[in-house]
Design a protein around this motif. Structure first.
Motif, PDB file in Angstrom:
ATOM      1  N   PRO A 162       0.821  -1.212   0.000  1.00  0.00           N
ATOM      2  CA  PRO A 162       0.000   0.000   0.000  1.00  0.00           C
ATOM      3  C   PRO A 162       0.861   1.271   0.000  1.00  0.00           C
ATOM      4  O   PRO A 162       1.897   1.319   0.646  1.00  0.00           O
ATOM      5  CB  PRO A 162      -0.803  -0.099   1.298  1.00  0.00           C
ATOM      6  CG  PRO A 162      -0.757  -1.529   1.666  1.00  0.00           C
ATOM      7  CD  PRO A 162       0.527  -2.079   1.128  1.00  0.00           C
ATOM      8  N   LEU A 163       0.428   2.270  -0.736  1.00  0.00           N
ATOM      9  CA  LEU A 163       1.103   3.559  -0.774  1.00  0.00           C
ATOM     10  C   LEU A 163       0.273   4.540   0.034  1.00  0.00           C
ATOM     11  O   LEU A 163      -0.921   4.703  -0.219  1.00  0.00           O
ATOM     12  CB  LEU A 163       1.236   4.061  -2.222  1.00  0.00           C
ATOM     13  CG  LEU A 163       1.805   5.464  -2.399  1.00  0.00           C
ATOM     14  CD1 LEU A 163       3.254   5.521  -1.924  1.00  0.00           C
ATOM     15  CD2 LEU A 163       1.707   5.889  -3.847  1.00  0.00           C
ATOM     16  N   ILE A 164       0.905   5.163   1.011  1.00  0.00           N
ATOM     17  CA  ILE A 164       0.207   6.125   1.851  1.00  0.00           C
ATOM     18  C   ILE A 164       0.867   7.481   1.641  1.00  0.00           C
ATOM     19  O   ILE A 164       2.071   7.627   1.837  1.00  0.00           O
ATOM     20  CB  ILE A 164       0.270   5.731   3.335  1.00  0.00           C
ATOM     21  CG1 ILE A 164      -0.369   4.346   3.515  1.00  0.00           C
ATOM     22  CG2 ILE A 164      -0.409   6.774   4.201  1.00  0.00           C
ATOM     23  CD1 ILE A 164      -0.139   3.734   4.861  1.00  0.00           C
ATOM     24  N   VAL A 165       0.083   8.449   1.217  1.00  0.00           N
ATOM     25  CA  VAL A 165       0.594   9.787   0.957  1.00  0.00           C
ATOM     26  C   VAL A 165      -0.226  10.769   1.786  1.00  0.00           C
ATOM     27  O   VAL A 165      -1.451  10.796   1.696  1.00  0.00           O
ATOM     28  CB  VAL A 165       0.471  10.160  -0.543  1.00  0.00           C
ATOM     29  CG1 VAL A 165       0.996  11.560  -0.786  1.00  0.00           C
ATOM     30  CG2 VAL A 165       1.194   9.152  -1.402  1.00  0.00           C
ATOM     31  N   PHE A 166       0.464  11.554   2.606  1.00  0.00           N
ATOM     32  CA  PHE A 166      -0.194  12.596   3.378  1.00  0.00           C
ATOM     33  C   PHE A 166       0.137  13.930   2.727  1.00  0.00           C
ATOM     34  O   PHE A 166       1.294  14.240   2.520  1.00  0.00           O
ATOM     35  CB  PHE A 166       0.318  12.615   4.821  1.00  0.00           C
ATOM     36  CG  PHE A 166      -0.070  11.411   5.610  1.00  0.00           C
ATOM     37  CD1 PHE A 166      -1.332  11.337   6.191  1.00  0.00           C
ATOM     38  CD2 PHE A 166       0.803  10.352   5.769  1.00  0.00           C
ATOM     39  CE1 PHE A 166      -1.691  10.222   6.921  1.00  0.00           C
ATOM     40  CE2 PHE A 166       0.457   9.237   6.495  1.00  0.00           C
ATOM     41  CZ  PHE A 166      -0.806   9.175   7.078  1.00  0.00           C
ATOM     42  N   THR A 167      -0.861  14.692   2.401  1.00  0.00           N
ATOM     43  CA  THR A 167      -0.611  15.993   1.790  1.00  0.00           C
ATOM     44  C   THR A 167      -1.700  16.977   2.201  1.00  0.00           C
ATOM     45  O   THR A 167      -2.876  16.633   2.226  1.00  0.00           O
ATOM     46  CB  THR A 167      -0.529  15.874   0.250  1.00  0.00           C
ATOM     47  OG1 THR A 167      -0.298  17.173  -0.296  1.00  0.00           O
ATOM     48  CG2 THR A 167      -1.781  15.303  -0.348  1.00  0.00           C
ATOM     49  N   PRO A 168      -1.319  18.185   2.549  1.00  0.00           N
ATOM     50  CA  PRO A 168      -2.328  19.191   2.884  1.00  0.00           C
ATOM     51  C   PRO A 168      -3.006  19.707   1.624  1.00  0.00           C
ATOM     52  O   PRO A 168      -2.382  19.796   0.562  1.00  0.00           O
ATOM     53  CB  PRO A 168      -1.522  20.295   3.569  1.00  0.00           C
ATOM     54  CG  PRO A 168      -0.139  20.121   3.046  1.00  0.00           C
ATOM     55  CD  PRO A 168       0.035  18.664   2.741  1.00  0.00           C
ATOM     56  N   LYS A 169      -4.266  20.029   1.737  1.00  0.00           N
ATOM     57  CA  LYS A 169      -5.008  20.536   0.575  1.00  0.00           C
ATOM     58  C   LYS A 169      -4.415  21.840   0.057  1.00  0.00           C
ATOM     59  O   LYS A 169      -4.487  22.129  -1.128  1.00  0.00           O
ATOM     60  CB  LYS A 169      -6.483  20.734   0.934  1.00  0.00           C
ATOM     61  CG  LYS A 169      -7.244  19.438   1.079  1.00  0.00           C
ATOM     62  CD  LYS A 169      -8.721  19.689   1.241  1.00  0.00           C
ATOM     63  CE  LYS A 169      -9.005  20.033   2.675  1.00  0.00           C
ATOM     64  NZ  LYS A 169     -10.423  20.187   2.968  1.00  0.00           N
ATOM     65  N   SER A 170      -3.795  22.621   0.943  1.00  0.00           N
ATOM     66  CA  SER A 170      -3.252  23.914   0.531  1.00  0.00           C
ATOM     67  C   SER A 170      -2.152  23.779  -0.517  1.00  0.00           C
ATOM     68  O   SER A 170      -1.845  24.725  -1.219  1.00  0.00           O
ATOM     69  CB  SER A 170      -2.706  24.662   1.749  1.00  0.00           C
ATOM     70  OG  SER A 170      -1.618  23.957   2.305  1.00  0.00           O
ATOM     71  N   MET A 171      -1.557  22.602  -0.638  1.00  0.00           N
ATOM     72  CA  MET A 171      -0.466  22.417  -1.597  1.00  0.00           C
ATOM     73  C   MET A 171      -0.948  21.884  -2.949  1.00  0.00           C
ATOM     74  O   MET A 171      -0.156  21.800  -3.890  1.00  0.00           O
ATOM     75  CB  MET A 171       0.575  21.454  -1.026  1.00  0.00           C
ATOM     76  CG  MET A 171       1.274  21.957   0.228  1.00  0.00           C
ATOM     77  SD  MET A 171       2.086  23.554   0.033  1.00  0.00           S
ATOM     78  CE  MET A 171       3.389  23.154  -1.076  1.00  0.00           C
ATOM     79  N   LEU A 172      -2.215  21.554  -3.073  1.00  0.00           N
ATOM     80  CA  LEU A 172      -2.708  20.947  -4.311  1.00  0.00           C
ATOM     81  C   LEU A 172      -2.461  21.802  -5.546  1.00  0.00           C
ATOM     82  O   LEU A 172      -2.109  21.293  -6.602  1.00  0.00           O
ATOM     83  CB  LEU A 172      -4.201  20.616  -4.193  1.00  0.00           C
ATOM     84  CG  LEU A 172      -4.529  19.408  -3.334  1.00  0.00           C
ATOM     85  CD1 LEU A 172      -6.039  19.251  -3.208  1.00  0.00           C
ATOM     86  CD2 LEU A 172      -3.913  18.149  -3.889  1.00  0.00           C
TER      87      LEU A 172
END
Length: 177
Positions: free
Chosen positions: A13-23
């Motif tokens: 599994p690939l887990i990526v955490f990213t804040p929406k502000s960086m989209l």
């Protein structure tokens, strides 16, 4: 990262955490050429600082804020290195990047999460091992039962304090006021 995941023979599994502000942040975008000519970099080197006396090591959004502050300060003596993969820890790649900045007097792990959250407890012992005899400090928010203050103004003030400490102190905590 996605390409590397898709091309691997084994599936995990690939887990990526990213804040929406960086989209849609232009700083977080890559030119299309990088998708076909480069590979995933677990450690993203600093391409701006060459004679760094201090190395800030971080992961995620805080790095973009640190880069903006470095530009604002016209600071050429601070390198900002991103850990884009924390586990398994990219020891060899990080050692190579720290070696490029052999004149750096100190290495600072910067995280915007509180001291009792985030990757600090996992990263710090590994970072100290890779740093050899150079001092390694950390800059983070004070330990807290909550990841956020709940107040936009308090968060903004904490973030400014955190970024200032990253460039000025020899490790510390952005205290909540």
């Amino acid at each position: 990262m996605l390409r590397r995941q898709a091309l691997r023979k084994w599936r995990k599994p690939l887990i990526v955490f990213t804040p929406k502000s960086m989209l849609r942040n232009p700083d977080a975008c890559s030119p299309i050429e990088e998708f076909v000519t480069h590979s995933f970099l677990p450690v993203v080197p600093d391409r701006e600082a060459s004679e760094a006396s201090r190395i800030l090591v971080c992961s995620g959004k805080i790095g973009h804020e640190l880069e903006a502050e470095r530009r604002k300060r016209k600071d050429t003596s601070t390198a900002i290195v991103y850990l884009d993969q924390i586990y398994p820890f990219p020891e060899t790649e990080l050692q190579k990047e720290l070696g490029r900045h052999s004149e750096a007097r100190e290495i600072v792990w910067v995280q915007e999460e509180p001291a009792n959250m985030g990757a600090m407890f996992y990263v710090m012992p590994r970072l100290r091992r890779v740093a050899s005899n150079r001092p390694v400090f950390s800059v983070k928010r004070s330990a807290s039962p909550s990841p956020a203050t709940g107040s936009a103004k308090a968060h903004e003030m904490e973030q400014k304090t955190l970024i200032t400490l990253a460039f000025t102190s020899t490790g510390g905590t952005a205290r909540q006021t």
